[in-house]
Design a protein around this motif. Structure first.
Motif, mmCIF file in Angstrom:
data_model
loop_
_atom_site.group_PDB
_atom_site.id
_atom_site.type_symbol
_atom_site.label_atom_id
_atom_site.label_comp_id
_atom_site.label_asym_id
_atom_site.label_seq_id
_atom_site.Cartn_x
_atom_site.Cartn_y
_atom_site.Cartn_z
ATOM 1 N N LEU A 39 56.133 -19.135 8.061
ATOM 2 C CA LEU A 39 56.462 -20.335 7.297
ATOM 3 C C LEU A 39 55.780 -20.334 5.939
ATOM 4 C CD1 LEU A 39 56.172 -23.210 9.932
ATOM 5 C CD2 LEU A 39 58.272 -22.485 8.774
ATOM 6 N N ALA A 40 56.493 -20.839 4.951
ATOM 7 C CA ALA A 40 55.879 -21.097 3.657
ATOM 8 C C ALA A 40 55.011 -22.349 3.764
ATOM 9 C CB ALA A 40 56.958 -21.313 2.608
ATOM 10 N N PRO A 41 53.991 -22.488 2.929
ATOM 11 C CA PRO A 41 53.240 -23.747 2.917
ATOM 12 C C PRO A 41 54.190 -24.925 2.710
ATOM 13 C CG PRO A 41 52.116 -22.086 1.612
ATOM 14 C CD PRO A 41 53.453 -21.498 1.971
ATOM 15 N N GLN A 80 53.705 -18.123 17.391
ATOM 16 C CA GLN A 80 52.680 -17.839 16.383
ATOM 17 C C GLN A 80 53.266 -17.024 15.235
ATOM 18 O OE1 GLN A 80 49.375 -19.102 16.330
ATOM 19 N NE2 GLN A 80 49.813 -18.446 14.229
ATOM 20 N N ARG A 81 54.151 -16.073 15.544
ATOM 21 C CA ARG A 81 54.797 -15.305 14.470
ATOM 22 C C ARG A 81 55.618 -16.211 13.563
ATOM 23 N NH1 ARG A 81 57.188 -11.206 18.646
ATOM 24 N NH2 ARG A 81 55.316 -10.076 19.287
ATOM 25 N N LEU A 82 56.298 -17.176 14.172
ATOM 26 C CA LEU A 82 57.120 -18.094 13.381
ATOM 27 C C LEU A 82 56.246 -18.957 12.484
ATOM 28 C CD1 LEU A 82 59.781 -19.203 16.034
ATOM 29 C CD2 LEU A 82 59.812 -17.252 14.474
ATOM 30 N N ASP A 132 60.704 -10.308 6.455
ATOM 31 C CA ASP A 132 59.451 -10.971 6.106
ATOM 32 C C ASP A 132 59.703 -12.389 5.599
ATOM 33 O OD1 ASP A 132 57.933 -8.718 6.711
ATOM 34 O OD2 ASP A 132 58.161 -7.886 4.680
ATOM 35 N N GLY A 133 58.717 -13.248 5.796
ATOM 36 C CA GLY A 133 58.752 -14.568 5.225
ATOM 37 C C GLY A 133 58.349 -14.502 3.761
#
Length: 271
Positions: free
Chosen positions: A136-138, A130-132, A107-108
């Motif tokens: 991503l974090a803000p 799209q998953r990537l 998980d991110g």
């Protein structure tokens, strides 16, 4: 042999043309590292890496970029469908064997997600993108490097007939064998638009290429890939004599051509 027959044979084999876990695969990754690690690390440095960042390195290969990131960030998750060559990783690198088409293995959020020469091989590339983005974090960066369909222009050949041979093998490799395995030679040029559509900002593209002479890493990589793809090239219409001559050219210092054009596209998640 007709193209439909080649496609049917390709579908009956593994999706990925090259076996990075083999001895040829080991040399394949070595050549790529010597060719592309310098522009890759230069591009990553421009993002402003910090010691508190968490990174996801996809298609980690030999681990050279994962190790480089580990020396500059807090944590690196290195993922590859074949982790055979990921045997000498730095502290702070977590190695995971996983097929990205099955989703992300962890998980991110991640502050940086990087993949080089990966998504062009995967037919599910748009869903994976799209998953990537979602992982991503803000404020995090996604950076993708892929090669384009720009013709590999010849600069010098030992014999006039070698020009026709080069063009035939390049055609079979890029327009018959690769598309049958789901490779997209246009994806690199589409990535910036796809990132924008996915809501990323600060989209930026770097263009990198260089010439290759016989016996240098660029041509040795061509030779290596040609050897790995031999059954598919023969099925597509090449002869064994042609493949032998092609490989001779790749070690002949009288041969020179442009190597692949690499486009590195980066973007940031708002926040």
């Amino acid at each position: 042999m007709c193209r439909s027959t080649v496609s049917a044979q390709a579908e009956a084999m593994n999706d990925y043309i090259f076996d990075t876990g083999s001895e040829l695969g080991h040399h394949h990754l070595d050549h790529l590292g010597r060719l592309l690690d310098t522009p890759t690390t230069w591009r990553l440095e421009r993002l402003g890496l910090t010691p508190d960042q968490r990174c996801l390195e996809l298609g980690a290969g030999s681990g050279s970029i994962a190790n480089w990131l580990a020396a500059r960030t807090r944590e690196v998750v290195a993922v590859d469908i074949d982790t055979t060559q990921l045997y000498d990783v730095a502290p702070g690198v977590q190695v995971i064997k996983h097929d990205l088409r099955d989703g992300l293995p962890v998980d991110g959020p991640f502050d940086l997600i990087h993949a080089r020469l990966l998504l062009l091989h995967l037919p599910e590339r748009e869903q994976i993108l799209q998953r990537l983005v979602n992982a991503l974090a803000p404020g995090g960066h996604l950076i993708l490097g892929d090669i384009t369909d720009r013709p590999l222009e010849l600069l010098a050949v030992p014999e006039p007939a070698d020009r026709d041979l080069w063009e035939k093998i390049q055609h079979l490799s890029h327009h018959v064998v690769s598309p049958a395995r789901g490779v997209s030679w246009t994806w690199a040029r589409e990535t910036a638009e796809r990132m924008t559509a996915a809501g990323l900002v600060d989209v930026d593209v770097m263009d990198y290429s260089q010439t290759a002479a016989g016996g240098t890493d660029g041509c040795l990589l061509h030779r290596n890939l040609n050897q790995q793809a031999e059954p598919l090239l023969l099925a597509a219409g090449a002869t064994m004599d042609e493949l032998v001559r092609y490989r001779e050219l790749m070690v002949d210092p009288c041969f020179r051509a442009w190597f692949y054009q690499l486009l590195y596209t980066s973007a940031r998640k708002p926040g």
